[in-house]
Design an enzyme around this catalytic site. Structure first.
Site, PDB file in Angstrom:
ATOM      1  N   GLY A   9       0.825  -1.198   0.000  1.00  0.00           N
ATOM      2  CA  GLY A   9       0.000   0.000   0.000  1.00  0.00           C
ATOM      3  C   GLY A   9       0.857   1.245   0.000  1.00  0.00           C
ATOM      4  CB  CYS A  10       0.084   4.607   1.267  1.00  0.00           C
ATOM      5  SG  CYS A  10       0.885   6.172   1.618  1.00  0.00           S
ATOM      6  CG  PHE A  11       5.911   5.144  -0.517  1.00  0.00           C
ATOM      7  CD1 PHE A  11       5.416   6.371  -0.155  1.00  0.00           C
ATOM      8  CD2 PHE A  11       6.500   5.013  -1.764  1.00  0.00           C
ATOM      9  CE1 PHE A  11       5.494   7.474  -0.998  1.00  0.00           C
ATOM     10  CE2 PHE A  11       6.596   6.110  -2.630  1.00  0.00           C
ATOM     11  CZ  PHE A  11       6.088   7.343  -2.237  1.00  0.00           C
ATOM     12  CD1 TRP A  12       4.481   8.827   2.219  1.00  0.00           C
ATOM     13  CD2 TRP A  12       2.375   9.514   2.479  1.00  0.00           C
ATOM     14  NE1 TRP A  12       4.265   9.850   1.341  1.00  0.00           N
ATOM     15  CE2 TRP A  12       2.979  10.296   1.477  1.00  0.00           C
ATOM     16  CE3 TRP A  12       1.051   9.767   2.817  1.00  0.00           C
ATOM     17  CZ2 TRP A  12       2.308  11.316   0.814  1.00  0.00           C
ATOM     18  CZ3 TRP A  12       0.373  10.775   2.155  1.00  0.00           C
ATOM     19  CH2 TRP A  12       1.002  11.545   1.162  1.00  0.00           C
ATOM     20  CB  CYS A  13       1.001   3.066   5.665  1.00  0.00           C
ATOM     21  SG  CYS A  13      -0.333   4.272   5.452  1.00  0.00           S
TER      22      CYS A  13
END
Length: 173
Positions: A9-13
């Site tokens: 998923g989102c790489f920030w997460c």
């Protein structure tokens, strides 16, 4: 030191999760796995490059074994839904593990098979690593630098809570 590249998923997460794991020496957000010969946030989010938002995790296996890295990865994202993580939809958010050394593949396969034996329909792709495109500086250490960001405040705390609950011995204090 070992390196593995993870798309969940989102790489920030995913970055936020792995920055909290003991033995992880570095986490770099980036892109991998597509046909395009370059990558940037706008192009990858457009869904036309084939690349995935990933993190490159460098870790000390004497502190945190690959098995634990993979267990944390599978516990903190949804490996059962194709091309989607929560509200993030598209092939750029697919679940994927890119191994950097052939010796990692049996451990990855065992981990996925263990989940399948538990009745979990894992759709995570497994591939040898190809060219890694580092994400723009604004995406590195994103949550720590943007603590007020609404999306992150919605998506990341539950992942960190799960990490604390299930892997407390591997959390950075």
């Amino acid at each position: 030191m070992q390196t593995i590249i993870l798309g969940g998923g989102c790489f920030w997460c995913t970055e936020s999760v792995f920055l909290s794991v003991k033995g992880v020496q570095s986490v770099i957000s980036g892109y991998m796995g597509g046909d395009a010969v370059s990558a940037n946030y706008e192009a990858v989010c457009g869904g036309n490059t084939g690349h995935v938002e990933v993190i490159k995790v460098e870790f000390d296996e004497s502190i945190v074994p690959l098995e634990v890295i993979l267990d944390v990865f599978f516990a903190t994202h949804d490996p059962t839904t194709m091309d989607r993580q929560g509200n993030d939809v598209g092939s750029q958010y697919r679940s994927v593990v890119f191994y950097t050394d052939e010796t990692q593949k049996p451990t990855i396969d065992r981990t996925i098979n263990k989940l399948r034996d538990m009745g979990i329909n894992v759709v995570t792709e497994v591939h040898p690593a190809v060219e890694f495109y580092q994400a723009e500086d604004t995406h590195q250490d994103f949550f720590n630098r943007n603590p007020g960001q609404a999306y992150c405040n919605f998506a990341i705390p539950p992942k960190l809570a799960k990490l604390r609950k299930e892997f407390s011995q591997y959390m950075v204090s």
